[in-house]
Structure formats: C-alpha cells, structure tokens
Scaffold this active site. Structure first.
Site, PDB file in Angstrom:
ATOM      1  N   CYS A 271       8.374  -2.580   2.062  1.00 17.53           N
ATOM      2  CA  CYS A 271       6.930  -2.458   2.266  1.00 17.53           C
ATOM      3  C   CYS A 271       6.642  -0.972   2.486  1.00 17.53           C
ATOM      4  O   CYS A 271       7.560  -0.148   2.446  1.00 17.53           O
ATOM      5  CB  CYS A 271       6.431  -3.339   3.406  1.00 17.53           C
ATOM      6  SG  CYS A 271       6.992  -2.864   5.050  1.00 17.53           S
TER       7      CYS A 271
HETATM    8  O1  5RP Z   1       4.076  -1.191   5.624  1.00 20.55           O
HETATM    9  C1  5RP Z   1       3.544  -2.266   5.607  1.00 20.55           C
HETATM   10  C2  5RP Z   1       3.798  -3.272   6.678  1.00 20.55           C
HETATM   11  O2  5RP Z   1       4.732  -2.820   7.598  1.00 20.55           O
HETATM   12  C3  5RP Z   1       2.567  -2.603   4.531  1.00 20.55           C
HETATM   13  O3  5RP Z   1       3.098  -2.254   3.305  1.00 20.55           O
HETATM   14  C4  5RP Z   1       1.256  -1.869   4.808  1.00 20.55           C
HETATM   15  O4  5RP Z   1       0.714  -2.387   6.015  1.00 20.55           O
HETATM   16  C5  5RP Z   1       0.279  -2.047   3.661  1.00 20.55           C
HETATM   17  O5  5RP Z   1      -0.027  -3.394   3.520  1.00 20.55           O
HETATM   18  P1  5RP Z   1      -1.419  -3.833   2.841  1.00 20.55           P
HETATM   19  O6  5RP Z   1      -1.423  -3.197   1.485  1.00 20.55           O
HETATM   20  O7  5RP Z   1      -1.323  -5.323   2.800  1.00 20.55           O
HETATM   21  O8  5RP Z   1      -2.499  -3.322   3.734  1.00 20.55           O
END
Ligand code: 5RP
Length: 144
Positions: A65
């Site tokens: 992520c």
């Molecule tokens: O690093 C992360 C979680 O730890 C996610 O990738 C980040 O929060 C972005 O997520 P989204 O695109 O759903 O907002």
C-alpha cells in the site's frame, strides 16, 4: 514458490513486484488492484493475500500500500501470517532470518525500483534462523 501479491493501487512499484517475481521464476497470485475482480482497498487486498498463505494456497505473500503500514497490519491479523514492512535489503534479510516472516510488506511511496530488486533478492534468498532463541521468539508469536 507460489507468491500472492496484493496492492491497493497500481502506483509506484506495484506492478514491478509482479514482474520481478515472475522473472525470478515464481508463480504470482494477484490480488486487489492487481486483479480485475477484487476489491482494491488495502485492508481487503492484503487480507486476501495473507489468507492464501494462511490457508496453504501460497507459500508467501507480498502486500503493498502507499505507506506499507496498512497492508502489514491487515496481513498480521490473519492467523499464521508474520508480515514485515521492509524498506531495505538488510531489513528483508533480517525479517526472514529472525522473524521467519512469510509476508513482505512494501511501501509504494518509499520503495524505488532499485530498492525493490534489492529487497526481493534478500527476501527470496533469506532462510529462517535455526538458533533456538530465534525459534522460541517466532513460536511465541503464535501464543500471543
Ligand atoms: O498507505 C495506505 C494505508 O496504510 C493507503 O495506501 C493509503 O491510505 C491510500 O489509500 P486510499 O487510496 O484508499 O486513500
């Protein structure tokens, strides 16, 4: 090995993880944004890859992520999964050696293409320590 790979977006090195593992001869099971059918939010994507390990469909997982933190937290909630967020090769080697980690968590924001290759090489070459104190620590993880 069969390695499940999850990512919540195709940003950064997400697709390179798949390519790099296939180039090294591994079978990849894609999840999240790497799959056409699955939910791509980090908690769901990482859980899916971790469950493959927990339930024997994969030998290891790589969960990605943006920060790497959410993916590692989600994977670590799955029984039998020991996920380690690795930002360099030394950490990846230590995670395999001392933690017997079976899921590699990657930050899509921090990890360059060069660092990814170094991390994967160290991770894939790493073997769990046979030292009794190291084994006791890993065994205790299943008792916490
Ligand atoms: O690093 C992360 C979680 O730890 C996610 O990738 C980040 O929060 C972005 O997520 P989204 O695109 O759903 O907002």
């Amino acid at each position: 090995m069969r390695i499940s790979v999850a990512a919540d977006s195709l940003d950064g090195v997400a697709e390179q993880v798949v390519t790099a593992l296939r180039e090294r001869g591994h079978e990849v099971i894609p999840h999240g944004a790497l799959s056409a059918e699955e939910r791509d939010d980090w908690a769901w994507a990482s859980e899916s890859a971790a469950r493959d390990v927990s339930e024997g469909r994969a030998d290891q997982a790589v969960v990605c992520c943006w920060t790497g933190t959410g993916a590692s937290i989600a994977a670590n909630k799955v029984p039998g999964v020991r996920a380690a967020l690795c930002v360099d090769a030394y950490t990846a080697d230590g995670a395999r050696k001392w933690n017997d980690a079976n899921a590699l968590a990657i930050s899509l924001r921090l990890t360059s293409a060069v660092m990814l290759d170094e991390i994967l090489d160290a991770w894939l070459a790493g073997r769990p320590s046979t030292d009794s104190a190291d084994r006791a620590n890993v065994a205790h993880l299943g008792e916490i």
